[in-house]
Enzyme design. Structure first.
Site, PDB file in Angstrom:
ATOM      1  N   LYS A 182      39.720  -5.569  20.300  1.00 18.01           N
ATOM      2  CA  LYS A 182      40.928  -4.857  19.872  1.00 18.01           C
ATOM      3  C   LYS A 182      41.237  -5.174  18.413  1.00 18.01           C
ATOM      4  O   LYS A 182      40.719  -6.147  17.857  1.00 18.01           O
ATOM      5  CB  LYS A 182      42.111  -5.292  20.748  1.00 18.01           C
ATOM      6  CG  LYS A 182      42.002  -4.794  22.186  1.00 18.01           C
ATOM      7  CD  LYS A 182      42.546  -3.382  22.336  1.00 18.01           C
ATOM      8  CE  LYS A 182      42.023  -2.655  23.558  1.00 18.01           C
ATOM      9  NZ  LYS A 182      42.331  -3.283  24.819  1.00 18.01           N
ATOM     10  N   CYS A 183      42.138  -4.371  17.844  1.00 19.01           N
ATOM     11  CA  CYS A 183      42.598  -4.555  16.478  1.00 19.01           C
ATOM     12  C   CYS A 183      43.041  -6.000  16.269  1.00 19.01           C
ATOM     13  O   CYS A 183      43.745  -6.533  17.123  1.00 19.01           O
ATOM     14  CB  CYS A 183      43.763  -3.612  16.213  1.00 19.01           C
ATOM     15  SG  CYS A 183      44.581  -3.860  14.630  1.00 19.01           S
ATOM     16  N   PRO A 184      42.656  -6.693  15.206  1.00 20.98           N
ATOM     17  CA  PRO A 184      41.897  -6.190  14.052  1.00 20.98           C
ATOM     18  C   PRO A 184      40.400  -6.523  14.109  1.00 20.98           C
ATOM     19  O   PRO A 184      39.716  -6.413  13.101  1.00 20.98           O
ATOM     20  CB  PRO A 184      42.548  -6.969  12.898  1.00 20.98           C
ATOM     21  CG  PRO A 184      42.792  -8.322  13.499  1.00 20.98           C
ATOM     22  CD  PRO A 184      43.118  -8.072  14.972  1.00 20.98           C
ATOM     23  N   ASP A 223      37.686   0.535  20.876  1.00 15.43           N
ATOM     24  CA  ASP A 223      39.097   0.589  20.477  1.00 15.43           C
ATOM     25  C   ASP A 223      39.382   1.932  19.790  1.00 15.43           C
ATOM     26  O   ASP A 223      38.806   2.221  18.742  1.00 15.43           O
ATOM     27  CB  ASP A 223      39.378  -0.579  19.525  1.00 15.43           C
ATOM     28  CG  ASP A 223      40.812  -0.569  19.017  1.00 15.43           C
ATOM     29  OD1 ASP A 223      41.652   0.118  19.611  1.00 15.43           O
ATOM     30  OD2 ASP A 223      41.078  -1.263  18.009  1.00 15.43           O
TER      31      ASP A 223
END
Lengths: 79, 161
Positions: free
Chosen positions: A16-18, A43
């Protein structure tokens, strides 16, 4: 299907981010200038973020593809 | 594309808050900035010092020792809302794990690996009785506001979290 032959593939699926962008920034250092890194990600945010990262760093997004819930990016190392 | 976009740039982030959610936002932005080739500095002050503190009790005076009971480390700080005596922290951690979100300690390690500079505020450390050895070894320096301003003055991105 793109006809870029990647020097390496980064598997960022499930991240997931980042992290897709962070891992990409680390992996691109292992690509020779002019070479292509392939990034696999799941993602949905990575679609906008990989493009933004390329814009920030000056690397070139030469292709993008979606299939089976996996996004594929081909990034050419510019410098 | 603007040619200035690829020039050397800097980001500086003040981390004043010690809430899990806000510290998380700070580290996500810092790691992303560093990953984008931007020289990044984080300045930890007041409650934010919890994000770079070891799991030790601190303080010499009575008040400092009392404060130490509420002054945690990166793994034990709670969210700014819905903490409910620690239940919120537990719940958010569970929810983030279910979504495979990178944990706060991992994000901090990633920031360190990416070369993000971690600065600690000398004055708040003195007030709270926190010594250099109470902070993680990776802290770059213990400094004052003028050092932050010198960094921020050269930065295109400045944030206060």
């Amino acid at each position: 299907m793109a006809d870029y032959t990647p020097e390496k593939t980064l598997d960022a699926r499930g991240l997931k981010c980042p992290m897709p962008v962070v891992k990409t920034s680390q992996e691109i250092k292992n690509i020779s200038v002019g070479g292509v890194l392939e990034v696999l990600a799941t993602d949905p945010g990575s679609v906008a973020d990989i493009q933004a990262w390329c814009k920030s760093t000056g690397n070139e997004l030469v292709g993008m593809e979606k299939g089976d819930g996996v996004f594929k990016f081909w990034i050419r190392r510019v410098k | 594309m603007n040619e200035h976009e690829h020039e050397a740039r800097k980001a500086s982030i003040v981390v004043f808050s010690g809430d899990m959610d806000k510290v998380m936002a700070a580290f996500i932005i810092a790691t992303t900035a560093a990953a984008s080739g931007i020289e990044t500095t984080m300045f930890f002050t007041f409650w934010g010092l919890q994000a770079i503190k070891k799991r030790v009790s601190t303080g010499q005076t009575l008040f400092q020792r009392m404060l130490s009971l509420f002054f945690k480390d990166i793994d034990r700080i709670g969210p700014s809302k819905l903490n409910m005596g620690g239940m919120g922290r537990w719940m958010f951690k569970k929810m983030m794990k279910q979504q495979n979100v990178t944990t706060l300690p991992e994000l901090r390690q990633m920031a360190i690996d990416l070369g993000v500079k971690l600065l600690a505020c000398q004055m708040s450390m003195e007030v709270m009785g926190i010594r250099r050895e109470d902070l993680i070894d990776e802290v770059t320096d213990v400094v004052g506001a003028a050092t932050y301003i010198a960094e921020a003055n050269q930065s295109h991105i400045t944030l206060f979290i």
